[in-house]
Design a protein around this motif. Sequence first.
Motif, mmCIF file in Angstrom:
data_model
loop_
_atom_site.group_PDB
_atom_site.id
_atom_site.type_symbol
_atom_site.label_atom_id
_atom_site.label_comp_id
_atom_site.label_asym_id
_atom_site.label_seq_id
_atom_site.Cartn_x
_atom_site.Cartn_y
_atom_site.Cartn_z
ATOM 1 N N PHE A 252 0.813 -1.224 0.000
ATOM 2 C CA PHE A 252 0.000 0.000 0.000
ATOM 3 C C PHE A 252 0.844 1.270 0.000
ATOM 4 C CE2 PHE A 252 -2.871 -3.215 1.747
ATOM 5 C CZ PHE A 252 -3.871 -3.115 0.813
ATOM 6 N N ASN A 253 2.085 1.164 0.464
ATOM 7 C CA ASN A 253 2.952 2.344 0.384
ATOM 8 C C ASN A 253 3.736 2.402 -0.924
ATOM 9 O OD1 ASN A 253 2.086 3.385 2.763
ATOM 10 N ND2 ASN A 253 3.748 2.514 3.979
ATOM 11 N N ARG A 254 3.304 1.656 -1.904
ATOM 12 C CA ARG A 254 3.947 1.675 -3.222
ATOM 13 C C ARG A 254 2.940 1.920 -4.323
ATOM 14 N NH1 ARG A 254 7.510 2.331 -0.536
ATOM 15 N NH2 ARG A 254 9.508 1.280 -0.308
ATOM 16 N N ILE A 255 1.821 2.517 -3.991
ATOM 17 C CA ILE A 255 0.820 2.774 -5.028
ATOM 18 C C ILE A 255 0.410 4.237 -5.017
ATOM 19 C CG2 ILE A 255 -0.095 0.415 -4.970
ATOM 20 C CD1 ILE A 255 -2.511 1.508 -3.391
ATOM 21 N N THR A 256 -0.047 4.697 -6.163
ATOM 22 C CA THR A 256 -0.624 6.032 -6.235
ATOM 23 C C THR A 256 -1.609 6.066 -7.392
ATOM 24 O OG1 THR A 256 -0.170 8.402 -6.392
ATOM 25 C CG2 THR A 256 1.227 6.956 -7.706
ATOM 26 N N VAL A 257 -2.739 6.708 -7.170
ATOM 27 C CA VAL A 257 -3.671 6.971 -8.267
ATOM 28 C C VAL A 257 -3.552 8.438 -8.653
ATOM 29 C CG1 VAL A 257 -6.106 7.141 -8.906
ATOM 30 C CG2 VAL A 257 -5.268 5.087 -7.778
ATOM 31 N N ASP A 258 -3.702 9.314 -7.655
ATOM 32 C CA ASP A 258 -3.754 10.743 -7.947
ATOM 33 C C ASP A 258 -2.856 11.565 -7.038
ATOM 34 O OD1 ASP A 258 -5.139 10.354 -5.621
ATOM 35 O OD2 ASP A 258 -7.107 10.734 -6.487
ATOM 36 N N ALA B 232 10.183 7.436 -9.361
ATOM 37 C CA ALA B 232 8.978 6.663 -9.688
ATOM 38 C C ALA B 232 7.715 7.478 -9.427
ATOM 39 C CB ALA B 232 8.949 5.369 -8.871
ATOM 40 N N TYR B 233 7.645 8.125 -8.271
ATOM 41 C CA TYR B 233 6.441 8.906 -7.947
ATOM 42 C C TYR B 233 6.344 10.161 -8.818
ATOM 43 C CZ TYR B 233 4.894 6.028 -4.069
ATOM 44 O OH TYR B 233 4.391 4.987 -3.330
ATOM 45 N N ARG B 234 7.483 10.755 -9.145
ATOM 46 C CA ARG B 234 7.439 11.913 -10.037
ATOM 47 C C ARG B 234 6.769 11.535 -11.359
ATOM 48 N NH1 ARG B 234 7.919 17.513 -9.737
ATOM 49 N NH2 ARG B 234 8.325 18.277 -11.812
ATOM 50 N N MET B 235 7.147 10.351 -11.870
ATOM 51 C CA MET B 235 6.537 9.877 -13.114
ATOM 52 C C MET B 235 5.058 9.557 -12.894
ATOM 53 S SD MET B 235 9.663 7.389 -14.381
ATOM 54 C CE MET B 235 9.114 7.201 -16.078
ATOM 55 N N ALA B 236 4.783 8.876 -11.800
ATOM 56 C CA ALA B 236 3.405 8.414 -11.553
ATOM 57 C C ALA B 236 2.455 9.574 -11.281
ATOM 58 C CB ALA B 236 3.387 7.438 -10.376
ATOM 59 N N HIS B 237 2.994 10.717 -10.843
ATOM 60 C CA HIS B 237 2.137 11.863 -10.540
ATOM 61 C C HIS B 237 2.090 12.886 -11.674
ATOM 62 C CE1 HIS B 237 2.680 10.949 -6.021
ATOM 63 N NE2 HIS B 237 1.625 10.349 -6.512
ATOM 64 N N SER B 238 2.798 12.644 -12.748
ATOM 65 C CA SER B 238 2.798 13.596 -13.859
ATOM 66 C C SER B 238 1.507 13.477 -14.665
ATOM 67 C CB SER B 238 3.994 13.314 -14.780
ATOM 68 O OG SER B 238 3.745 13.898 -16.046
#
Lengths: 408, 408
Positions: free
Chosen positions: A220-226, A302-308
Amino acid sequence: MAVGLDPPRNILPIAGVRLSVAEAGIRYVGRRDLTLIHLAEGSQVAAVFTRNRFCAAPVLVARHHLAEGPGVRALVINTGNANAGTGVAGLRAAEASCREVAEQLGCAPGAVLPFSTGVIGEPVALAEKIAAVLPACVAGLAEDQWEAAAAAIMTTDTVAKCCSRQIEMDGVTITVTGMAKGSGMIRPDMATMLAYIATDAPLHGAALQQCLREAMAQSFNRITVDGDTSTNDACVLMATGRAALPPVTKATDPRYGKLRDTITLVAQWLAQAVVRDGEGATKFIPIRISGGYDEAECLRVAYRMAHSPLIKTAFFASDPNWGRLLAAIGSAGVDDLDVAGVQVWLGDTRIVRDGARDPAYSEAAGQAVMVQEEIPVRVDLGRGAAEAQIWTCDLSYDYVRINADYRS
Amino acid sequence: MAVGLDPPRNILPIAGVRLSVAEAGIRYVGRRDLTLIHLAEGSQVAAVFTRNRFCAAPVLVARHHLAEGPGVRALVINTGNANAGTGVAGLRAAEASCREVAEQLGCAPGAVLPFSTGVIGEPVALAEKIAAVLPACVAGLAEDQWEAAAAAIMTTDTVAKCCSRQIEMDGVTITVTGMAKGSGMIRPDMATMLAYIATDAPLHGAALQQCLREAMAQSFNRITVDGDTSTNDACVLMATGRAALPPVTKATDPRYGKLRDTITLVAQWLAQAVVRDGEGATKFIPIRISGGYDEAECLRVAYRMAHSPLIKTAFFASDPNWGRLLAAIGSAGVDDLDVAGVQVWLGDTRIVRDGARDPAYSEAAGQAVMVQEEIPVRVDLGRGAAEAQIWTCDLSYDYVRINADYRS
């Protein structure tokens, strides 16, 4: 809409965990919005909660009961109202809900953990509505109600999320079953929206705590939607100890690793299910960063990409717009990144070699990966041995529709 | 679509700055995609560039020419191709473009700064295409071509962005005129997409550098559309010194403050214009955070709110969903934030008092602010005297459409 996610099946009950659902009419009529979980005596419980400073009233109460209470015997979960931003009245409502449950089950109020999810900041007569349906709800408690509970805790989710795993240990079968809800406001920080994982393994004390912490770190600390962190995130690990094994109390126990790995698998499956059912999601995107100095910088990239939003909309369009990938990698705060050492793959297709377009890359090859429902992205930073993986989804018209319409 | 943004008018020429545009056919035929700026001898130039590690070839070349060259005499700007992620070939193309311009204008190649914007990672015969139209472009150089140039540097912009301000100083009229482009991949970090500000004031050396830095800090470094930092961001401040005043060489000069403030006004107008023309924008949202310990934490809270897709979609829906505002404030990394001290206003309407819904707040009052095109958000953190302001826009269907379609 969920990407490669089927409704739950072959869910295994956990000895000592009984569940029940009811229609309390908290926000909508005719919808199952109340879930009760009852744990057999002697069960061990660990939980992690949102780090949002505006955490909800039930989070405050659940933390307090966990820390100061006599041991957890019941969980009460409502949808339709998050009981967040509700001030003192919200705290009283959460405490009153626990008292109602405690009275029905014959335990102390401090043995009950409350959880709420739904719209933030709306006042609601939570305890009264729960009290009205509790007797019937208690009467319905049974070990085979996981699917019903997984459906009752949903809000904007389109598919219930529930899974089971079994292992053999010293000739004894150990079962782990978990359920989760969540598809928006998903960028958990030490917790997820709401997730409940139970096992009949005899995990105790420090071993239970550490197991939860380690499983979270890989799920759960490795996921992001928005990128939005909820006010109500919580993840609970329950161990009834009903399996006929001596207790595992320390992480140094030789049986610990296998139990942790199995629990991690369930947590990971659930976490990925939350992303697959991300609001408006049409693509499931695992992002793996390798070749970093440390895990922290891999996660930052990873999060920078996932939040772009530019990357997320390009994935929605099945457009292998690798320029946007590079722009995100380059602005992730790795200040001494040598771009000439960077490689990027979409699936098995290398699109960037040594910081520029791979001469062997063709748009057709990139396109072939991008049209798939699952698009693995891999980046090698070329500067170390660390790596990290997260999971995210794309940003579609439906994301905007769902969130522009949610309250109206 | 741009929010409250009219096409340029009453643009004032700057003595010593001549501009010209041409159709070089870099990506599309029949579109003005090339802009040339020629500066009179003795002009002073300062510039800031993107901090993205994957910065574009022209950024590398422009930085080098600024640092090592004989002084800037010309700027050449193309749209249609960002010349980013193009490796050594891209560097050669940027350098060749400067040589072509230098030859036509009779200056050193190191006196030319190249700028590119458009799609990332596509190879292009930049220098050849520019060379073919340069003679005609040079022949067209004139001081009254700011509007034409502001239009020629646009990509996904819907409105050209250009403005002028004048002040009197010691009986002399000083003029500042600037133009900018950009509406997506906007979260500048020490620079913006592309912005060019010129003045006839005699700003020199350290004073010019500091003026640019200070103006940026209150303009282009205070905006965000989508949180994405471009590979090509650049902002250039040009001072021709043609106004009949003795040089201003230091920030301690009593005339410095007034010049800086005027230049900041132009920069701020342009930065806000970029947000008003943000991709798919239907709302213009100034976010002001006060009561912080320091400016850094005010900015952290402001950007957390401005980057929240849930908040941006709620603004698009004109939905005063204050729960989402609280969730963003609470997860902005201000770890010891006392939520009971937080106040939030939409326009003049207080929606949150002491960390919970203001008892005097009504949905109707919030709604009345949200339906406006400009929605000022104010947050008081209640823990200090620092404050900061940024500007952003909403997230609409059109944002997804524009970015899902951009390359196809």
